[in-house]
Scaffold this active site. Structure first.
Site, short mmCIF file in Angstrom:
data_model
loop_
_atom_site.label_atom_id
_atom_site.label_comp_id
_atom_site.label_asym_id
_atom_site.label_seq_id
_atom_site.Cartn_x
_atom_site.Cartn_y
_atom_site.Cartn_z
N LEU A 160 33.55 12.52 -9.45
CA LEU A 160 34.99 12.49 -9.25
C LEU A 160 35.77 12.67 -10.55
O LEU A 160 37.00 12.54 -10.54
CB LEU A 160 35.40 11.15 -8.61
CG LEU A 160 34.89 10.92 -7.19
CD1 LEU A 160 35.23 9.51 -6.73
CD2 LEU A 160 35.47 11.95 -6.23
N ARG A 161 35.07 12.94 -11.64
CA ARG A 161 35.79 13.11 -12.91
C ARG A 161 36.75 14.30 -12.84
O ARG A 161 37.83 14.26 -13.42
CB ARG A 161 34.80 13.32 -14.06
CG ARG A 161 34.12 12.04 -14.50
CD ARG A 161 33.56 12.17 -15.91
NE ARG A 161 32.81 10.97 -16.26
CZ ARG A 161 31.50 10.87 -16.23
NH1 ARG A 161 30.77 11.91 -15.86
NH2 ARG A 161 30.89 9.75 -16.57
N GLY A 162 36.36 15.35 -12.14
CA GLY A 162 37.22 16.52 -12.03
C GLY A 162 38.54 16.19 -11.35
O GLY A 162 39.61 16.63 -11.80
#
Length: 420
Positions: free
Chosen positions: A358-360
């Site tokens: 979920l970093r993006g």
């Protein structure tokens, strides 16, 4: 100067026969017959027979006022070295935007700059030092501890806070620390004075580059050539925000939250995917093709080399204007909002591109808010997201060796498909 390599806890050890010693240093006489070499803090000092000798040393960077003065003088001298103005850099708008957004919101997580050699990557990063804002730090603390946030306080400052002691606070510019490729692990992480630990029973810690980079910027030039053991250290610190030194049964931890900026040439080697994912944004830099722009770049560089101070003065007004814009954006960032509908579409783009984790999603939201703040708005628009999302997702896509299209173009195509 953009890079601050710093000095070790035993920064200065001298042998002197002169009686004119600065009062702030401790003087230790050593009389009697002696010969050969003695080692003080790792420095060999030759001794002759029948002579009186004096040596003095500075130890424990966290507590020595003399060492603080030495660092202050060294820093002032380094700052006299002229740096190419950020406002004078021609072209490379994508790289400059990524750097500015990370200064506005450090939680974006840094930027990886990849491109051809000789395209101004290092010059642009180091020119950022003039635009860095001021932060409040505890005076004399080697970890740049925040007087209010316990998460970024060194062990000594946390102890004082728990005792209710009043902390001396000063405002200082954000540090930019250079990590050289040939650095040792002890120099990066810091090391422990074993002799002092055994004889006096105290944990005398010599801070490394990660301590200096806390709440600042850590810049690694040619990051794709960095040794694997240093890459592991960076991964560990970037993941946890803390650096732990384990040696001879002694453990010391300190905060190490920094903006990680790396640059490199993709022809010289690939970067490990684990480290690549730690960079919040990815900027691609290409060689300028326009002949007029190339001539302008050459002329500007010649002007700077001929008279750096005069060249910097000619861009002072633009630099101050940009710095005011950054300060205004940082102060207004908390009031910038992004609609729920736009958040959903960002996550849909990430999901359809098969981005791992979920970093993006998180970085895309943060970067879009930072861009809106930079433009002086309090609400994120679709154009803001379109500008930053290729830089936030390009390096997170799975590599397909048979794919000829640039990963940034894939992100843009998917963006317009979802946001249409």
């Amino acid at each position: 100067m953009a890079g601050i390599l710093g000095a070790s806890s035993t920064a200065a050890i001298f042998a002197s026969h002169s009686s004119s010693i600065t009062p702030s240093f401790s003087l230790h006489p050593s009389r009697g017959l002696s010969s050969g070499r003695k080692f003080y803090g790792g420095v060999a000092v030759p001794l002759k027979k029948g002579r009186s000798h004096f040596h003095f040393s500075i130890s424990n960077v966290a507590t020595s006022p003399a060492q603080q003065e030495v660092q202050k003088l060294a820093s002032s001298k380094e700052n006299q070295r002229p740096v190419y103005p950020f406002a004078a850099i021609v072209g490379q708008d994508e790289m400059k935007l990524c750097l500015l957004l990370n200064v506005i919101d450090p939680k974006i997580g840094g930027v990886m700059i990849m491109g051809d050699r000789g395209t101004g990557k290092s010059t642009t990063v180091r020119s950022l030092v003039d635009l860095l804002p001021e932060i409040k730090v505890v005076f004399g603390d080697p970890f740049n501890s925040d007087p209010e946030d316990a998460e970024v306080q060194g062990p000594e400052v946390r102890g004082k806070v728990m005792k209710g002691e009043k902390l001396p606070v000063v405002a200082t510019k954000i540090n930019m620390v250079d990590l050289p490729l040939g650095a040792t692990e002890d120099r990066v992480c810091g090391t422990i004075d074993i002799e002092k630990a055994l004889t006096e029973g105290v944990k005398a810690f010599e801070p490394g580059l990660l301590a200096k980079a806390n709440r600042g910027i850590l810049y690694v030039d040619e990051v794709n050539l960095l040794d694997d053991h240093l890459v592991d250290v960076l991964l560990d610190s970037a993941a946890s925000g803390w650096n732990t030194v384990e040696r001879e049964g002694i453990s010391i931890s300190h905060p190490a939250r920094f903006i990680l900026i790396g640059s490199g040439n993709p022809e010289e080697g690939e970067l490990r995917p684990q480290l690549l994912d730690r960079f919040g944004m990815h900027a691609q830099v290409g060689t300028v093709k326009d002949a007029e722009l190339r001539v302008k770049i050459v002329e500007e560089r010649a002007r700077f080399d001929k008279n750096p101070q005069e060249f910097r003065k000619s861009y002072m007004a633009e630099q101050e204007k940009l710095q005011q814009q950054i300060d205004s954006a940082r102060s207004g960032l908390s009031s910038v909002t992004i609609d729920h509908d736009l958040r959903v579409k960002i996550s849909k783009v990430c999901a359809e591109l098969n981005v791992d984790g979920l970093r993006g999603d998180i970085v895309s939201n943060r970067a879009a808010r930072a861009l809106a703040a930079l433009k002086g708005r309090d609400k994120v628009t679709t154009e803001d997201i379109a500008t930053v999302i290729p830089n936030c997702l390009r390096h997170r896509l799975r590599k397909d060796p048979l794919e000829s299209i640039d990963s940034g173009l894939l992100v843009i195509e998917k963006f317009y498909e979802v946001f249409a």
